[in-house]
Write a protein that holds these residues in place. Structure first.
Motif, PDB file in Angstrom:
ATOM      1  N   ARG A  13       6.548  33.933  10.579  1.00  0.00           N
ATOM      2  CA  ARG A  13       6.125  32.974   9.550  1.00  0.00           C
ATOM      3  C   ARG A  13       7.060  33.026   8.332  1.00  0.00           C
ATOM      4  O   ARG A  13       7.363  32.009   7.728  1.00  0.00           O
ATOM      5  N   SER A  49      10.210  29.715  13.936  1.00  0.00           N
ATOM      6  CA  SER A  49       9.237  28.986  14.748  1.00  0.00           C
ATOM      7  C   SER A  49       9.959  27.945  15.589  1.00  0.00           C
ATOM      8  O   SER A  49      11.042  27.475  15.239  1.00  0.00           O
ATOM      9  N   PRO A  55       5.370  30.653  16.856  1.00  0.00           N
ATOM     10  CA  PRO A  55       6.190  31.741  16.306  1.00  0.00           C
ATOM     11  C   PRO A  55       7.207  32.215  17.347  1.00  0.00           C
ATOM     12  O   PRO A  55       6.887  32.336  18.528  1.00  0.00           O
TER      13      PRO A  55
END
Length: 165
Positions: A13, A49, A55
């Protein structure tokens, strides 16, 4: 907690990045497939991502290792150089769904973890980069191999002596 243990989802992230060098001697599974424990593996891991929003981590490993030639049984230098993309699912079911959606053999989908030891992933990548049957392109000293071939006695040669005249 070790500096190598990460929350894989958070790492992706935040577009995390780590790199380093690890001695082959510290990679116990890799050492088991090598002639000795010399060498170092340079590695990097990049989080991010996929275009679909899953992810993903890109792992790269490179460096020299000593392998045993399966033809002449002598050690030889081999250079590992590999990179792979791992897409993370939260569990087996989600990983299977992602794999179906992506439908790309070059991308591996695994179950991610909040306590992921990246050393294991990096060692896995190094192991997968090894040849299945390591061999020299051209073995340096084939005299032992040639002598074994030339001294090879036919299994029927002994029977010749048993034959009565």
């Amino acid at each position: 907690m070790s500096a190598f243990v990460i929350d894989a989802f958070e790492f992706c992230r935040n577009n995390g990045y780590r790199e380093g060098v690890t001695p082959v001697a510290e990679m116990t599974r890799l050492v088991a497939d090598c002639a000795d424990n010399s060498g170092e593996i340079a590695w990097s891991i990049q989080g991010g991502s996929t275009p679909q929003g899953y992810p993903t981590m890109t792992l790269s490993v490179s460096g020299p290792v000593q392998l045993v030639c399966q033809r002449c049984l002598t050690p030889f230098g081999y250079r590992i150089d590999s990179s792979t993309q791992l897409v993370l699912g939260r569990d087996d079911e989600e990983a299977d769904q992602i794999e179906e959606i992506l439908d790309d053999e070059s991308i591996d989908v695994i179950v991610g973890s909040r306590e992921c030891d990246i050393r294991q992933l990096l060692e896995d990548e190094a192991l997968l980069a090894l040849p299945q049957a390591p061999k020299h392109e051209q073995c340096p000293d084939t005299s032992l191999l040639e002598s074994l071939k030339s001294e090879k006695v036919s299994p029927f040669a002994g029977l010749k002596n048993l034959k009565s005249e």
